[in-house]
Design a protein around this motif. Sequence first.
Motif, PDB file in Angstrom:
ATOM      1  N   PHE A 138       0.822  -1.204   0.000  1.00 32.96           N
ATOM      2  CA  PHE A 138       0.000   0.000   0.000  1.00 32.96           C
ATOM      3  C   PHE A 138       0.860   1.261   0.000  1.00 32.96           C
ATOM      4  O   PHE A 138       0.578   2.230  -0.749  1.00 32.96           O
ATOM      5  CB  PHE A 138      -0.924  -0.014   1.215  1.00 32.96           C
ATOM      6  N   LEU A 139       1.913   1.278   0.806  1.00 24.80           N
ATOM      7  CA  LEU A 139       2.792   2.448   0.839  1.00 24.80           C
ATOM      8  C   LEU A 139       3.518   2.633  -0.486  1.00 24.80           C
ATOM      9  O   LEU A 139       3.742   3.775  -0.924  1.00 24.80           O
ATOM     10  CB  LEU A 139       3.809   2.301   1.982  1.00 24.80           C
ATOM     11  N   THR A 140       3.865   1.538  -1.145  1.00 26.77           N
ATOM     12  CA  THR A 140       4.517   1.649  -2.454  1.00 26.77           C
ATOM     13  C   THR A 140       3.582   2.253  -3.479  1.00 26.77           C
ATOM     14  O   THR A 140       3.987   3.147  -4.262  1.00 26.77           O
ATOM     15  CB  THR A 140       4.992   0.263  -2.915  1.00 26.77           C
ATOM     16  N   LEU A 141       2.326   1.797  -3.519  1.00 32.08           N
ATOM     17  CA  LEU A 141       1.356   2.367  -4.463  1.00 32.08           C
ATOM     18  C   LEU A 141       1.103   3.844  -4.167  1.00 32.08           C
ATOM     19  O   LEU A 141       0.990   4.664  -5.089  1.00 32.08           O
ATOM     20  CB  LEU A 141       0.053   1.570  -4.393  1.00 32.08           C
ATOM     21  N   TRP A 142       1.017   4.188  -2.885  1.00 41.34           N
ATOM     22  CA  TRP A 142       0.805   5.597  -2.549  1.00 41.34           C
ATOM     23  C   TRP A 142       1.994   6.443  -2.995  1.00 41.34           C
ATOM     24  O   TRP A 142       1.817   7.557  -3.511  1.00 41.34           O
ATOM     25  CB  TRP A 142       0.612   5.734  -1.043  1.00 41.34           C
ATOM     26  N   TRP A 143       3.193   5.941  -2.814  1.00 42.64           N
ATOM     27  CA  TRP A 143       4.366   6.714  -3.200  1.00 42.64           C
ATOM     28  C   TRP A 143       4.425   6.912  -4.715  1.00 42.64           C
ATOM     29  O   TRP A 143       4.780   7.999  -5.189  1.00 42.64           O
ATOM     30  CB  TRP A 143       5.626   6.023  -2.695  1.00 42.64           C
ATOM     31  N   TYR A 144       4.062   5.907  -5.470  1.00 40.13           N
ATOM     32  CA  TYR A 144       4.026   6.047  -6.924  1.00 40.13           C
ATOM     33  C   TYR A 144       3.001   7.097  -7.357  1.00 40.13           C
ATOM     34  O   TYR A 144       3.253   7.902  -8.271  1.00 40.13           O
ATOM     35  CB  TYR A 144       3.719   4.705  -7.582  1.00 40.13           C
ATOM     36  N   TYR A 146       1.936   9.570  -5.460  1.00 41.75           N
ATOM     37  CA  TYR A 146       2.411  10.859  -4.961  1.00 41.75           C
ATOM     38  C   TYR A 146       3.470  11.447  -5.891  1.00 41.75           C
ATOM     39  O   TYR A 146       3.534  12.667  -6.080  1.00 41.75           O
ATOM     40  CB  TYR A 146       2.965  10.671  -3.551  1.00 41.75           C
ATOM     41  N   GLN A 147       4.304  10.601  -6.486  1.00 38.43           N
ATOM     42  CA  GLN A 147       5.333  11.049  -7.419  1.00 38.43           C
ATOM     43  C   GLN A 147       4.797  11.254  -8.830  1.00 38.43           C
ATOM     44  O   GLN A 147       5.531  11.733  -9.695  1.00 38.43           O
ATOM     45  CB  GLN A 147       6.477  10.032  -7.450  1.00 38.43           C
ATOM     46  N   GLY A 148       3.542  10.895  -9.065  1.00 38.47           N
ATOM     47  CA  GLY A 148       2.962  11.059 -10.393  1.00 38.47           C
ATOM     48  C   GLY A 148       3.340   9.968 -11.364  1.00 38.47           C
ATOM     49  O   GLY A 148       3.096  10.102 -12.569  1.00 38.47           O
ATOM     50  N   GLU A 149       3.901   8.862 -10.884  1.00 38.75           N
ATOM     51  CA  GLU A 149       4.295   7.756 -11.758  1.00 38.75           C
ATOM     52  C   GLU A 149       3.183   6.733 -11.942  1.00 38.75           C
ATOM     53  O   GLU A 149       3.327   5.818 -12.744  1.00 38.75           O
ATOM     54  CB  GLU A 149       5.534   7.064 -11.179  1.00 38.75           C
ATOM     55  N   LEU A 150       2.100   6.863 -11.197  1.00 43.22           N
ATOM     56  CA  LEU A 150       0.964   5.946 -11.313  1.00 43.22           C
ATOM     57  C   LEU A 150      -0.305   6.779 -11.414  1.00 43.22           C
ATOM     58  O   LEU A 150      -0.593   7.609 -10.542  1.00 43.22           O
ATOM     59  CB  LEU A 150       0.889   5.020 -10.087  1.00 43.22           C
ATOM     60  N   TYR A 151      -1.076   6.555 -12.463  1.00 40.40           N
ATOM     61  CA  TYR A 151      -2.300   7.321 -12.679  1.00 40.40           C
ATOM     62  C   TYR A 151      -3.461   6.666 -11.938  1.00 40.40           C
ATOM     63  O   TYR A 151      -3.535   5.436 -11.797  1.00 40.40           O
ATOM     64  CB  TYR A 151      -2.605   7.399 -14.169  1.00 40.40           C
ATOM     65  N   PRO A 152      -4.406   7.471 -11.483  1.00 42.16           N
ATOM     66  CA  PRO A 152      -5.534   6.903 -10.724  1.00 42.16           C
ATOM     67  C   PRO A 152      -6.383   5.949 -11.547  1.00 42.16           C
ATOM     68  O   PRO A 152      -6.902   4.964 -11.016  1.00 42.16           O
ATOM     69  CB  PRO A 152      -6.314   8.140 -10.282  1.00 42.16           C
ATOM     70  N   ALA A 255      -3.922   9.739   1.724  1.00 34.59           N
ATOM     71  CA  ALA A 255      -4.619  10.125   0.490  1.00 34.59           C
ATOM     72  C   ALA A 255      -4.879  11.622   0.422  1.00 34.59           C
ATOM     73  O   ALA A 255      -4.993  12.188  -0.680  1.00 34.59           O
ATOM     74  CB  ALA A 255      -5.936   9.362   0.380  1.00 34.59           C
ATOM     75  N   SER A 256      -4.992  12.285   1.561  1.00 34.81           N
ATOM     76  CA  SER A 256      -5.227  13.732   1.549  1.00 34.81           C
ATOM     77  C   SER A 256      -4.025  14.514   1.054  1.00 34.81           C
ATOM     78  O   SER A 256      -4.137  15.709   0.776  1.00 34.81           O
ATOM     79  CB  SER A 256      -5.596  14.200   2.956  1.00 34.81           C
ATOM     80  N   ARG A 257      -2.886  13.892   0.926  1.00 36.29           N
ATOM     81  CA  ARG A 257      -1.696  14.560   0.409  1.00 36.29           C
ATOM     82  C   ARG A 257      -1.475  14.289  -1.074  1.00 36.29           C
ATOM     83  O   ARG A 257      -0.453  14.719  -1.635  1.00 36.29           O
ATOM     84  CB  ARG A 257      -0.469  14.114   1.212  1.00 36.29           C
ATOM     85  N   LEU A 258      -2.393  13.617  -1.731  1.00 33.94           N
ATOM     86  CA  LEU A 258      -2.276  13.345  -3.163  1.00 33.94           C
ATOM     87  C   LEU A 258      -2.762  14.550  -3.967  1.00 33.94           C
ATOM     88  O   LEU A 258      -3.480  15.412  -3.444  1.00 33.94           O
ATOM     89  CB  LEU A 258      -3.073  12.094  -3.517  1.00 33.94           C
ATOM     90  N   PRO A 259      -2.424  14.623  -5.273  1.00 34.21           N
ATOM     91  CA  PRO A 259      -2.723  15.834  -6.068  1.00 34.21           C
ATOM     92  C   PRO A 259      -4.196  16.166  -6.217  1.00 34.21           C
ATOM     93  O   PRO A 259      -4.583  17.330  -6.146  1.00 34.21           O
ATOM     94  CB  PRO A 259      -2.083  15.530  -7.428  1.00 34.21           C
ATOM     95  N   GLY A 260      -5.073  15.170  -6.455  1.00 31.28           N
ATOM     96  CA  GLY A 260      -6.463  15.485  -6.747  1.00 31.28           C
ATOM     97  C   GLY A 260      -7.439  14.561  -6.041  1.00 31.28           C
ATOM     98  O   GLY A 260      -7.058  13.589  -5.379  1.00 31.28           O
ATOM     99  N   ALA A 261      -8.751  14.889  -6.232  1.00 28.49           N
ATOM    100  CA  ALA A 261      -9.794  14.101  -5.582  1.00 28.49           C
ATOM    101  C   ALA A 261      -9.871  12.696  -6.156  1.00 28.49           C
ATOM    102  O   ALA A 261     -10.170  11.740  -5.431  1.00 28.49           O
ATOM    103  CB  ALA A 261     -11.141  14.805  -5.724  1.00 28.49           C
TER     104      ALA A 261
END
Length: 362
Positions: A138-144, A146-152, A255-261
């Motif tokens: 879960f932390l790995t997916l969140w970090w990706y 957060y870095q913009g390397e994984l699209y929602p 999740a509240s620290r991610l770019p968008g809703a």
Amino acid sequence: MPGLRWLLTHPCKGASSQPKCSVARGWRAQVIPLVNRGYFCSICRFRKLKGRDWTGGDPFSKWISGSLVMGADSGPGAPSAVPWRKVLYERQPFPDNYVDCRFLEELRRNVGVRRYRYWPVVREAGLVTQQLSCVAVFLTLWWYMYQGELYPFTLLLAGLLCALLGYGLYEALGGSRGGGRTRLADLQSAAIFLAFTFGFSPVLKTLTESVSTDTVYAMSALMLLAHLVTFPYAQPSPPGSLSLNAALFGSVCLASRLPGALHTFAMLTCALLVFALWPCLLHRLRDRAPRGFPWAAALVSLGGVGGLASQSPGGAVVLALAQLTLTLICPLLLLWLQKHKDNIQGPWDEAEIHEDLSRFLQ
């Protein structure tokens, strides 16, 4: 001292001898008059002792009342003047804490102790390892994200495919459904969760704007640690309310620290899959497919180490060492400690009622 013991147990025979020990001479001076008055000897034993108070404060009187009257030192195999009985309703000439030599005959050691074997313990320890790996995934997916390397959208599509495959495998393994739930009820629950999560994603996105990032990360780490500590590893289906709420709260903070809703919505959906649905499927695998359970746990463990290695090689090494310790070394430590287990039970324990008392409750 053998001479003193002989004098006290056979005072009539030792009357003519003079012990060398001063303590023996002093006690002999008190024993011999009692012998001459016919109170006891090595043959007639404790004559006229009944009804006499031998509870004086001096050591000799205590020895008389504690040993001679009880018959504890009257010779091997000799019967006591008054046999001791383990009863409370009868007055006996013994101290309250007196027990005879039969006291330890009922001693039992390690009654009902479960003996473990190594590989079954390793198999059960895999639950702890895979749950730790789930947090790493879960932390790995969140970090990706957060870095913009994984699209929602990519995460949502992958989550949907995993949910469908997992639900199909869950149904294929069979077993009872809790509360008589149907597939339609499961679909309705999933739809309601997705709808509410998507609707409240903008609110959750701005939930921690007034809180510093360091505080958010500290709260997330604390909640994920609470999830690992309070997780019901013995019965992980369904997950405990405390552990699940702690994991979801930590997920909301991250999740509240991610770019968008939409990122927040995708992250919360992923958290539901990882922390709520996956333990249910793993529990079903452990019960219905014992041979497939180790492979599934190993796959998640490798995924956690591999994902963490792509971002932090040092963290991946720490995680791998933690997994090896929990899975292989801790069971060895448990088996080693079990050899030194010494649980004693005896007449000093509280009484256990084995009779069926249900008739009194009707």
